[in-house]
Structures are given as C-alpha cells and as structure tokens.
Design a protein around this motif. Structure first.
Motif, mmCIF file in Angstrom:
data_model
loop_
_atom_site.group_PDB
_atom_site.id
_atom_site.type_symbol
_atom_site.label_atom_id
_atom_site.label_comp_id
_atom_site.label_asym_id
_atom_site.label_seq_id
_atom_site.Cartn_x
_atom_site.Cartn_y
_atom_site.Cartn_z
ATOM 1 N N LEU A 218 0.981 -1.577 -0.026
ATOM 2 C CA LEU A 218 -0.035 0.063 -0.012
ATOM 3 C C LEU A 218 0.887 1.350 -0.015
ATOM 4 C CD1 LEU A 218 -2.725 -1.153 2.475
ATOM 5 C CD2 LEU A 218 -3.317 -0.759 0.107
ATOM 6 N N SER A 219 1.904 1.187 0.654
ATOM 7 C CA SER A 219 2.737 2.574 0.797
ATOM 8 C C SER A 219 3.494 2.501 -0.415
ATOM 9 C CB SER A 219 3.641 2.360 2.266
ATOM 10 O OG SER A 219 3.211 2.124 3.220
ATOM 11 N N ALA A 220 3.627 1.430 -1.194
ATOM 12 C CA ALA A 220 4.356 1.359 -2.406
ATOM 13 C C ALA A 220 3.618 1.678 -3.637
ATOM 14 C CB ALA A 220 5.108 0.286 -2.632
ATOM 15 N N GLY A 221 2.156 2.355 -3.579
ATOM 16 C CA GLY A 221 1.408 2.650 -4.490
ATOM 17 C C GLY A 221 0.832 1.399 -5.009
ATOM 18 N N PHE A 222 0.419 0.490 -4.340
ATOM 19 C CA PHE A 222 -0.526 -0.330 -4.793
ATOM 20 C C PHE A 222 -1.833 -0.070 -4.094
ATOM 21 C CE2 PHE A 222 3.502 -2.155 -5.945
ATOM 22 C CZ PHE A 222 3.295 -3.336 -6.937
ATOM 23 N N ARG A 223 -3.053 -0.622 -4.749
ATOM 24 C CA ARG A 223 -4.081 -0.727 -4.105
ATOM 25 C C ARG A 223 -4.672 -2.168 -3.903
ATOM 26 N NH1 ARG A 223 -8.183 -2.073 -7.752
ATOM 27 N NH2 ARG A 223 -7.471 -1.787 -10.082
ATOM 28 N N PHE A 224 -5.525 -2.113 -2.785
ATOM 29 C CA PHE A 224 -6.087 -3.544 -2.369
ATOM 30 C C PHE A 224 -7.206 -3.645 -3.344
ATOM 31 C CE2 PHE A 224 -9.358 -5.974 0.001
ATOM 32 C CZ PHE A 224 -8.537 -6.966 0.196
ATOM 33 N N ALA A 225 -7.105 -4.570 -4.183
ATOM 34 C CA ALA A 225 -8.097 -4.889 -5.203
ATOM 35 C C ALA A 225 -9.479 -6.032 -4.734
ATOM 36 C CB ALA A 225 -7.532 -5.401 -6.592
ATOM 37 N N ALA A 226 -8.876 -7.083 -3.916
ATOM 38 C CA ALA A 226 -9.739 -8.165 -3.524
ATOM 39 C C ALA A 226 -8.839 -9.197 -2.654
ATOM 40 C CB ALA A 226 -9.861 -8.850 -4.969
ATOM 41 N N GLU A 227 -10.090 -9.888 -1.888
ATOM 42 C CA GLU A 227 -9.335 -11.128 -1.362
ATOM 43 C C GLU A 227 -9.548 -12.191 -2.397
ATOM 44 O OE1 GLU A 227 -11.095 -11.808 2.411
ATOM 45 O OE2 GLU A 227 -10.907 -9.770 3.041
ATOM 46 N N VAL A 228 -8.543 -13.117 -2.687
ATOM 47 C CA VAL A 228 -8.479 -14.133 -3.480
ATOM 48 C C VAL A 228 -8.096 -15.572 -2.557
ATOM 49 C CG1 VAL A 228 -7.272 -14.926 -5.589
ATOM 50 C CG2 VAL A 228 -7.421 -12.557 -4.986
ATOM 51 N N GLU A 229 -9.009 -16.397 -2.891
ATOM 52 C CA GLU A 229 -8.903 -17.704 -2.223
ATOM 53 C C GLU A 229 -7.963 -18.391 -3.421
ATOM 54 O OE1 GLU A 229 -8.851 -19.764 0.707
ATOM 55 O OE2 GLU A 229 -10.484 -18.299 0.632
ATOM 56 N N LEU A 230 -6.792 -18.725 -2.886
ATOM 57 C CA LEU A 230 -5.854 -19.579 -3.477
ATOM 58 C C LEU A 230 -5.745 -20.853 -3.012
ATOM 59 C CD1 LEU A 230 -3.101 -16.831 -4.135
ATOM 60 C CD2 LEU A 230 -4.844 -17.327 -5.587
ATOM 61 N N PRO A 231 -4.963 -21.874 -3.774
ATOM 62 C CA PRO A 231 -5.120 -23.337 -3.297
ATOM 63 C C PRO A 231 -4.474 -23.602 -1.917
ATOM 64 C CG PRO A 231 -4.620 -23.225 -5.428
ATOM 65 C CD PRO A 231 -4.545 -21.755 -5.137
ATOM 66 N N ASP A 232 -3.572 -22.444 -1.560
ATOM 67 C CA ASP A 232 -2.659 -22.678 -0.440
ATOM 68 C C ASP A 232 -2.786 -21.590 0.744
ATOM 69 O OD1 ASP A 232 -1.388 -20.905 -1.998
ATOM 70 O OD2 ASP A 232 0.688 -21.856 -1.737
ATOM 71 N N LYS A 233 -3.640 -20.355 0.189
ATOM 72 C CA LYS A 233 -3.830 -19.320 1.090
ATOM 73 C C LYS A 233 -5.023 -18.696 0.782
ATOM 74 C CE LYS A 233 -0.369 -16.389 -1.173
ATOM 75 N NZ LYS A 233 0.833 -15.837 -1.150
ATOM 76 N N ARG A 234 -5.303 -17.678 1.724
ATOM 77 C CA ARG A 234 -6.324 -16.683 1.163
ATOM 78 C C ARG A 234 -5.214 -15.152 1.279
ATOM 79 N NH1 ARG A 234 -11.261 -15.851 0.433
ATOM 80 N NH2 ARG A 234 -12.386 -13.909 0.687
#
Length: 248
Positions: A218-234
């Motif tokens: 976030l501090s580097a200029g990225f935005r939070f777009a979504a929560e994503v359910e991946l095979p090994d983590k959220r």
C-alpha cells in the motif's frame, strides 16, 4: 514455484506450492508466445547492457528484466540482475535458511532445495525470471518477476494480458523494518511499467495474514483490489495501475 506472496520489511516471502497447488510452469504456453532468447553478446561489446559479473540475459516474455536500467532510490542505487545458480546459490540458500524467511518460503535446508526451486524458472520459457536485487552494488534481495496472466493466479482474478507479478524477499536483516522494502517495491513496479509498455498493471498476492507485507505494498502505491482464495492461502490481491501511477 511459489503460488503467491511477497516479503518486505519482515523478510517473509511467497508460500511455496504444496501437494495439489498449482505451478506457473504447469500452464501450457501457446507456441506463438514462445520466443527464442537473445544471443549472448561478446564481452566488451558496445551493446552489452551490463559490464560487470552480473550480466544481462534476454527473456522476451518479460522484456528482459536483466537489461533494465539501474535506478536511484532513497535507499541507494538499485538494479535487478538475473540469478545464476553457479554464482548465487550459496547466498540465496543462506537467506532461505533464515527462520523469518523460511516461515513463508519453506525452502530451508541444503543448497539443493533452493536449486530445485530456481531450476524450473531458469530452464523454462521465460515467464518467470528470478533476480537478485543489488543496492549500491551489493546483493540484498531476491525477486521473481513473472507473467501473472500466464500464472495459475490468472484463474483466480480477472487477469489482463501482460499483467506482471512480483515476489520479493529482503535477504539482509539490516534492511528489514526500516522502509527499504516499500522503497524497492515502488522502484521495481516503476521498472516494470517503464520497460513493459504492454503491461497496464503490476500485481502481487501477499497472504492476508502478512500485515507488514500488505502495508508495504500500500505504501508503495499499490491498491487493495480483492481477497483471493488460492489453493494454499487467502491472499490480498494488490494492484499498481499504470493509469494511477502518479496518484498513489
């Protein structure tokens, strides 16, 4: 190859694949996208982009990260150089055996463990390029620049052609917890956008539980777009948009 995540101030990194996890290299790349690497230039050639031991290697799918220019940051002069197993394995294996790194990357053990993680990328078609990050000429971080649109991640979010992903770990303990990760994340995202004109977004997928990592993005200029359910983590899908580059 790890599914997703990025380490920053805490020195943690992407969770590697587990049984049943998808691997970037398992996705079939269409023949028309497979490009032969650039020929090796003779030492001392005027066209040689790097003149020291950290030479550039052409990877057409990612517009040759090893040839990208050095950039000045508030932390010092930074550049990416492609990993060479014969040169870098001992250093990288040492970082992977740091408990703070091993907790997420799970590559602790003998050098062969790290080598087995690197080889599929180095011997692959160039959709993922492992790099050292040099700060003022000193290797201090490990990066994976990869084609997110050709990664299993693309099955879990609305990917766009040429989306480019990044994984990061800060290897040097002295560089953790003082904002260096944030500075370098912004610098590398800028390098991607500067050198990959067809890429409209840089993405990353830190574990939602990895609060320092999410905060650094976030501090580097990225935005939070979504929560994503991946095979090994959220994961937290983090996006740096070209269109919003100068606003965030």
């Amino acid at each position: 190859m790890p599914s997703t995540d990025a380490s920053t101030e805490a020195g943690t990194g992407p969770v590697p694949e587990t049984d049943g996890a998808e691997d970037t290299l398992d996705l079939h790349l269409p023949d028309e996208l497979v490009c032969a690497p650039e020929p090796v230039r003779a030492a001392g050639s005027a066209a040689q982009p790097l003149s020291d031991a950290y030479g550039a290697i052409g990877e057409d799918l990612l517009d040759s990260p090893g040839a990208w220019d050095q950039v000045a940051t508030s932390a010092g002069d930074f550049r990416l150089v492609p990993v060479r197993v014969e040169r870098d394995l001992t250093l990288l294996s040492g970082w992977m055996n740091d408990p703070a790194v091993a907790a997420f990357w799970e590559l602790a053990g003998p050098d062969a463990v790290t080598a087995a993680h690197l080889r599929p990328q180095l011997d692959g078609d160039g959709r993922s390029v492992p790099c050292l990050g040099l700060l003022n000429g000193v290797p201090m971080s490990y990066w994976e620049i990869y084609r997110a649109d050709l990664d299993p991640l693309a099955r879990h979010y609305p990917a766009r052609p040429h989306d480019t992903g990044i994984h990061l770990l800060i290897g040097a303990v002295a560089d953790r917890g003082r904002g260096v990760g944030t500075t370098l994340l912004r610098a590398v995202a800028d390098l991607v956008l500067d050198n990959r004109p067809l890429c409209s977004r840089v993405v990353a997928e830190p574990d939602l539980r990895n609060t320092p990592s999410v905060s650094a993005f976030l501090s580097a200029g990225f935005r939070f777009a979504a929560e994503v359910e991946l095979p090994d983590k959220r994961a937290a899908l983090m996006v740096r948009d070209r269109a919003l580059r100068n606003l965030l």
